[in-house]
Design a protein around this motif. Sequence first.
Motif, mmCIF file in Angstrom:
data_model
loop_
_atom_site.group_PDB
_atom_site.id
_atom_site.type_symbol
_atom_site.label_atom_id
_atom_site.label_comp_id
_atom_site.label_asym_id
_atom_site.label_seq_id
_atom_site.Cartn_x
_atom_site.Cartn_y
_atom_site.Cartn_z
ATOM 1 N N ARG A 70 -6.962 -0.542 -12.252
ATOM 2 C CA ARG A 70 -6.795 -1.270 -10.996
ATOM 3 C C ARG A 70 -8.094 -1.919 -10.561
ATOM 4 N N LEU A 109 0.825 -1.198 0.000
ATOM 5 C CA LEU A 109 0.000 0.000 0.000
ATOM 6 C C LEU A 109 0.865 1.256 0.000
ATOM 7 N N GLN A 131 -5.056 3.804 -1.259
ATOM 8 C CA GLN A 131 -3.952 4.308 -2.056
ATOM 9 C C GLN A 131 -3.872 5.832 -2.002
ATOM 10 N N VAL A 145 2.333 1.633 -3.547
ATOM 11 C CA VAL A 145 1.318 2.109 -4.485
ATOM 12 C C VAL A 145 0.920 3.541 -4.166
ATOM 13 N N GLY A 146 0.802 3.851 -2.854
ATOM 14 C CA GLY A 146 0.357 5.171 -2.442
ATOM 15 C C GLY A 146 1.350 6.275 -2.747
ATOM 16 N N THR A 176 -3.253 7.173 1.564
ATOM 17 C CA THR A 176 -1.837 6.999 1.907
ATOM 18 C C THR A 176 -0.987 8.095 1.287
ATOM 19 N N GLU A 177 -1.284 8.428 0.020
ATOM 20 C CA GLU A 177 -0.534 9.480 -0.659
ATOM 21 C C GLU A 177 -0.679 10.804 0.085
ATOM 22 N N HIS A 182 -9.158 -0.653 -1.461
ATOM 23 C CA HIS A 182 -7.772 -0.544 -1.914
ATOM 24 C C HIS A 182 -7.501 0.803 -2.573
#
Length: 405
Positions: free
Chosen positions: A316, A20, A329, A23-24, A332-333, A325
């Motif tokens: 995705r 994660l 993502q 990806v993030g 998290t970013e 998910h």
Amino acid sequence: MRGPRPPAGAPAGRLRAVDLLAVGTLGLRARKTRALLSALGIAIGIAAIVAVLGVTRSSQAALLEQIDRLGTNLLTVANGRDLGGAEALLPVGATRMLRRVDGVTGVAPTTQLTDKNVYRNDHVPEGMTGGLAVRACDTTLLATLDGRVRQGRFLDAATAGYPVVVLGHQAAQTLGISRVDASTRVWIGGHWYTVSGILDPLVLAPEIDRSALVGFPVAARLLGYDGHPSRLYVRARQERVEAVAGLLAPTTNPVHAEQVQVVRPSDALTTRVAVAASSATLFLGLGAIALLVGGIGIGNIMVISVLERRGEIGLRRALGATRRHVAGQFLTESLVLAAIGGAGGVAIGCLFTLVLARTRGWTVLVPPEGLWGGFGVAVVVGALAGLYPALRAARMPPTEALRTT
């Protein structure tokens, strides 16, 4: 039309924290400049908050240390005004009476000779006083104020009766006198006075810093001193300060106690602590505004990122990523952006506090709540800023997202 769904009974997709994070941060690594500028907004707000807390705590600690060192048991008694507004005179015997007050450990009388000025030489025009004063005092002044002589020596029983002067710290600087020797003289009241000493700064008696001090005997003989003091410095036992303060005015002038002003100089330093705390509130508010602007910037960048990466989101989702998910993502970013800004802001705020404190001679103090609290606030702001874009990305149908590529 909706995207493909996993077969009934199939286990829900899992995304490890490490995956994660990778990806993030993909969007941040692909757009480094934009990510840096977004984190900078958060960093400025956090840096302002940490710096204000650190500088305020360091300056307060320095002031409190100064108050403890100088003592809070010094009181001053000064002449006030009579009913007509004219300057009242303190009684000639005020010093003798104050020394009898229970709890008083020392009394040092002084008198400002208002019609006399101090000059570097006899060629200086009379109006150019430099804001300096001439004061008569006795030999107990230095001990009562707990002062120190930087150069030379203070007045004693021998020199007090002769044209000898001791300069306060600021007075010496204004007159351009940096050393004391047999040839160092100043011009006072039509006579030359030999400079015998220069004092260290006196924080609790700034008026002494700006004065040229002569003994009472020579002041009476050459400068017209009439025996009335204009300001007395009183030291009291610490446990008796409040009681002594209440007795000073009626003891100094039993007939007109209202014409006597009693002040505790350390109260001014204590007030500065309160003023610094109230000023910090204002700057904390400005830091919070900067932090809010930074959070709005992150939210704006994340919304744009969702719109720009519709194709990635659709792909995705088509490959089996769940809404959770996708939301994770982008959230998290946003959190990574805020964490970078928060860490940078804490570092900048600590560095600013360190530089300023070292410049002013303060002990460097940054409260722990400023460090962890600043970073935590940045993360919370990042989470709130990224929540809407993350939910928007998660709700985006994969087929619609793929059509926009």
